[in-house]
Design a protein around this motif. Structure first.
Motif, PDB file in Angstrom:
ATOM      1  N   LEU A 150      14.404  -6.136  88.291  1.00 28.37           N
ATOM      2  CA  LEU A 150      13.707  -6.335  87.022  1.00 28.37           C
ATOM      3  C   LEU A 150      13.091  -5.033  86.509  1.00 28.37           C
ATOM      4  O   LEU A 150      13.159  -4.726  85.320  1.00 28.37           O
ATOM      5  CB  LEU A 150      12.623  -7.398  87.186  1.00 28.37           C
ATOM      6  N   LEU A 151      12.486  -4.264  87.407  1.00 26.30           N
ATOM      7  CA  LEU A 151      11.882  -2.997  87.001  1.00 26.30           C
ATOM      8  C   LEU A 151      12.950  -1.980  86.615  1.00 26.30           C
ATOM      9  O   LEU A 151      12.739  -1.162  85.708  1.00 26.30           O
ATOM     10  CB  LEU A 151      11.009  -2.451  88.136  1.00 26.30           C
ATOM     11  N   LEU A 152      14.087  -2.024  87.289  1.00 27.53           N
ATOM     12  CA  LEU A 152      15.192  -1.136  86.919  1.00 27.53           C
ATOM     13  C   LEU A 152      15.676  -1.448  85.503  1.00 27.53           C
ATOM     14  O   LEU A 152      15.983  -0.532  84.728  1.00 27.53           O
ATOM     15  CB  LEU A 152      16.330  -1.290  87.925  1.00 27.53           C
ATOM     16  N   GLN A 153      15.735  -2.726  85.158  1.00 28.03           N
ATOM     17  CA  GLN A 153      16.121  -3.099  83.795  1.00 28.03           C
ATOM     18  C   GLN A 153      15.134  -2.546  82.770  1.00 28.03           C
ATOM     19  O   GLN A 153      15.531  -2.146  81.674  1.00 28.03           O
ATOM     20  CB  GLN A 153      16.202  -4.617  83.684  1.00 28.03           C
ATOM     21  N   ALA A 154      13.847  -2.516  83.134  1.00 26.05           N
ATOM     22  CA  ALA A 154      12.848  -1.946  82.234  1.00 26.05           C
ATOM     23  C   ALA A 154      13.075  -0.450  82.034  1.00 26.05           C
ATOM     24  O   ALA A 154      12.978   0.077  80.921  1.00 26.05           O
ATOM     25  CB  ALA A 154      11.445  -2.205  82.777  1.00 26.05           C
ATOM     26  N   ILE A 155      13.373   0.257  83.122  1.00 26.20           N
ATOM     27  CA  ILE A 155      13.635   1.696  83.019  1.00 26.20           C
ATOM     28  C   ILE A 155      14.884   1.949  82.190  1.00 26.20           C
ATOM     29  O   ILE A 155      14.954   2.920  81.410  1.00 26.20           O
ATOM     30  CB  ILE A 155      13.777   2.314  84.423  1.00 26.20           C
ATOM     31  N   GLU A 156      15.882   1.083  82.323  1.00 22.96           N
ATOM     32  CA  GLU A 156      17.143   1.288  81.604  1.00 22.96           C
ATOM     33  C   GLU A 156      17.015   1.038  80.107  1.00 22.96           C
ATOM     34  O   GLU A 156      17.955   1.319  79.356  1.00 22.96           O
ATOM     35  CB  GLU A 156      18.216   0.372  82.204  1.00 22.96           C
ATOM     36  N   THR A 157      15.876   0.501  79.657  1.00 23.75           N
ATOM     37  CA  THR A 157      15.666   0.345  78.220  1.00 23.75           C
ATOM     38  C   THR A 157      15.240   1.646  77.553  1.00 23.75           C
ATOM     39  O   THR A 157      15.131   1.703  76.331  1.00 23.75           O
ATOM     40  CB  THR A 157      14.605  -0.737  77.934  1.00 23.75           C
ATOM     41  N   VAL A 158      14.971   2.686  78.337  1.00 18.92           N
ATOM     42  CA  VAL A 158      14.636   3.992  77.760  1.00 18.92           C
ATOM     43  C   VAL A 158      15.865   4.525  77.032  1.00 18.92           C
ATOM     44  O   VAL A 158      16.944   4.629  77.626  1.00 18.92           O
ATOM     45  CB  VAL A 158      14.197   4.978  78.859  1.00 18.92           C
ATOM     46  N   PRO A 159      15.762   4.873  75.761  1.00 18.66           N
ATOM     47  CA  PRO A 159      16.931   5.349  75.007  1.00 18.66           C
ATOM     48  C   PRO A 159      17.502   6.634  75.589  1.00 18.66           C
ATOM     49  O   PRO A 159      16.785   7.456  76.169  1.00 18.66           O
ATOM     50  CB  PRO A 159      16.367   5.589  73.597  1.00 18.66           C
ATOM     51  N   ALA A 160      18.806   6.789  75.443  1.00 15.77           N
ATOM     52  CA  ALA A 160      19.476   7.988  75.946  1.00 15.77           C
ATOM     53  C   ALA A 160      18.906   9.249  75.293  1.00 15.77           C
ATOM     54  O   ALA A 160      18.876  10.325  75.917  1.00 15.77           O
ATOM     55  CB  ALA A 160      20.976   7.888  75.686  1.00 15.77           C
ATOM     56  N   GLU A 161      18.438   9.123  74.030  1.00 17.59           N
ATOM     57  CA  GLU A 161      17.893  10.292  73.350  1.00 17.59           C
ATOM     58  C   GLU A 161      16.658  10.832  74.068  1.00 17.59           C
ATOM     59  O   GLU A 161      16.425  12.054  74.112  1.00 17.59           O
ATOM     60  CB  GLU A 161      17.538   9.941  71.903  1.00 17.59           C
ATOM     61  N   GLN A 162      15.849   9.933  74.633  1.00 17.91           N
ATOM     62  CA  GLN A 162      14.662  10.386  75.362  1.00 17.91           C
ATOM     63  C   GLN A 162      15.042  11.080  76.672  1.00 17.91           C
ATOM     64  O   GLN A 162      14.385  12.027  77.092  1.00 17.91           O
ATOM     65  CB  GLN A 162      13.727   9.203  75.626  1.00 17.91           C
ATOM     66  N   HIS A 163      16.110  10.608  77.319  1.00 16.95           N
ATOM     67  CA  HIS A 163      16.598  11.290  78.518  1.00 16.95           C
ATOM     68  C   HIS A 163      17.040  12.714  78.173  1.00 16.95           C
ATOM     69  O   HIS A 163      16.746  13.664  78.908  1.00 16.95           O
ATOM     70  CB  HIS A 163      17.773  10.524  79.129  1.00 16.95           C
TER      71      HIS A 163
END
Length: 537
Positions: A150-163
């Protein structure tokens, strides 16, 4: 169509409410001098309440605390088998509890692999698997992987642009976690903590198998003991209603604390890994990935290894095993089918109301479908036991009661899985289908079934696994002539027939995983072939 169908879900919701209210009413009628204040005045009630909160709090803290670095490590690293590990993480929540418990006993038990290894050096096992130690270990085994997912899914919501921006600014992993990933995790943490706490607070099979005596007894287990062994209906009613009140407060608190995560549409990119990497950060991530793998994989491997023994032929050719297997399959098929039917009926009504802007009514009818989260299955089973014993022999109706309770237990997962896909599909085709004259079964066959086959497969498979591995309902109504595989496994463990229990455990594991895969295959194979045919055209 939307004006004629909503009554289906409304009638179903009323039947569910009447079913639950009748069970609770039976509890109240058998506790004429009901006084919740007895929980404070009676040392035993107060003890089981404190222990329920204590073990649930510790289990939640350990599971979620360790899930944060695990999720963070999995979000940054790619390695062979990562997808399989994540799929395993997502399935631990519906894994038959006694299968996991048996795997834990095979490694950490008094005669387990670890004890035998230490005995080679004349060292005794420094802890007992029974009691609080075993309960915490089992709860972490089941909940840490799911919380990590569940926490991994939250991290994966970070947009690629921010990465990409983090990489452009030369951020370290810690800076990126602090300023970019942690805000996402912090939004999700109340929901994850509340969910894990609720699961541990209402845990039954784990505490029943590893509790180790009155010192390590939860409220739900105390209800079972009061009804099944002492036939103390007053104590069972007080404890059941007390647990229902506590679960209601917990559910409301979770709903208030949880906040939706704002998701920005974006594509994942390898650029998110282009931050300042060091050997220390690689070692840190590797440590947590290896640690969680060592927590989850060995018990499951030991279940398979232990199941291959000299008792295999005797167990697999015995009548009790096949009777239990047949009962499990009947209960699971009927319970999951009923859960799917009533879940879809409720969602047809709720989505119609949402399309008409009546979100309050839609929320309420879906809440009725998830009432089992507030009223645990053992509480409903207890109420039904008290209600039916006045009219008939309860145990003659045990099969139907177990199916009904398992259907209600699976219903929240059906609703959570299908709610959004069904709503989105209705929004997409709400004008096209009426214009083409597609209504009723024709619309379901041509539109609904084809578009929703995959989420329906997932909902049915989850419901099937929950029903086939459940112990809470069958524990109260089970007997020598009526038992499922989980109850048969528990009886073997209780009589220390470990080799026979190992065979039943691996059979239950293979049955659950095999059924899950088969259900998904049967539901989705036609849709995949249709998609290939369209591409060829």
């Amino acid at each position: 169509m939307l004006n004629s169908i909503p009554k289906i879900g409304l009638w179903v919701a009323l039947l569910i409410a009447a079913f639950v209210i009748s069970s609770v009413g039976a509890l109240l009628s058998n506790a004429p001098s009901l006084d919740i204040s007895q929980v404070w005045s009676d040392p035993y009630y107060w003890h089981v309440t404190k222990f329920s909160f204590y073990q649930a709090t510790l289990s939640m803290v350990l599971s979620v605390l360790f899930a944060i670095p695990v999720a963070h490590a999995l979000s940054r690293r790619q390695f062979p088998g990562r997808s399989i590990l994540l799929r395993l993480f997502a399935s631990t929540l519906v894994l038959p509890v006694l299968v996991g418990v048996f795997g834990i006993l095979a490694i950490y038990g008094n005669s387990g692999w670890l004890a035998k290894g230490l005995a080679q050096f004349d060292i005794k096992l420094p802890f007992s698997i029974y009691g609080l130690n075993g309960i915490l270990l089992a709860h972490v085994f089941f909940n840490l992987p799911y919380a990590s997912r569940l926490l991994l899914q939250a991290i994966e919501t970070v947009p690629a642009e921010q990465h990409k921006l983090c990489a452009h600014l030369g951020m370290t992993h810690w800076d990126k976690f602090k300023w970019v990933e942690w805000p996402r995790l912090r939004q999700q943490l109340p929901h994850v903590c509340g969910l894990v706490f609720m699961l541990c607070f209402t845990s039954f099979a784990t505490v029943m198998a590893l509790g180790g005596g009155p010192k390590s007894t939860t409220i739900e287990l105390a209800i079972y003991q009061a009804i099944k062994f002492d036939f103390d209906l007053q104590a069972g009613a007080i404890l059941a209603i007390w647990q229902m009140l506590l679960c209601g407060v917990l559910a409301i608190s979770i709903q208030r604390l949880s906040k939706p995560i704002s998701v920005t549409p974006s594509q994942q990119s390898d650029d998110k890994y282009l931050v300042k990497d060091t050997y220390w950060s690689k070692g840190w991530d590797s440590f947590w990935i290896i640690a969680v793998s060592l927590l989850v994989l060995p018990p499951l491997v030991m279940v398979i290894i232990s199941g291959i023994n000299a008792q295999g032929f005797n167990v697999l050719t015995s009548a009790p095993f096949w009777n239990a297997l047949g009962t499990s399959l009947k209960v699971a098929v009927l319970a999951s089918t009923i859960a799917m039917i009533i879940g879809i009926a409720i969602l047809i009504t709720s989505r119609a109301w949402r399309l008409h802007g009546k979100n309050f009514k839609a929320d309420k009818i879906e809440l009725v479908g998830t009432i089992i989260l507030v009223t645990p299955g053992l509480v409903i089973s207890t109420g039904l036991f008290l209600l039916l014993r006045s009219f008939t022999d309860v145990f003659s109706l045990a099969f139907f009661v177990v199916v009904a309770v398992n259907s209600l237990m699976a219903l929240p997962y059906v609703i959570k899985t299908l709610a959004q896909p069904m709503l989105h599909l209705a929004q997409q085709y709400q004008y096209l289908c009426p214009s083409l004259g597609m209504t009723g079964l024709t619309r379901f066959r041509l539109v609904e079934w084809r578009a929703l086959r995959k989420p329906m497969a997932q909902a049915f498979a989850i419901s099937f696994m929950l029903a086939i591995g459940d112990l809470s309902a069958i524990a109260l109504f089970g007997s020598h002539d009526f038992r499922t595989l989980p109850l048969y496994l528990f009886q073997l463990l209780g009589s220390y027939q470990m080799e026979a229990a190992a065979v039943v455990s691996v059979s239950l594991l293979l049955l659950s995983v095999g059924s899950f895969s088969l259900i998904e295959f049967l539901f989705t194979r036609n849709s995949n072939s249709n998609a290939k045919e369209l591409r060829n055209r």
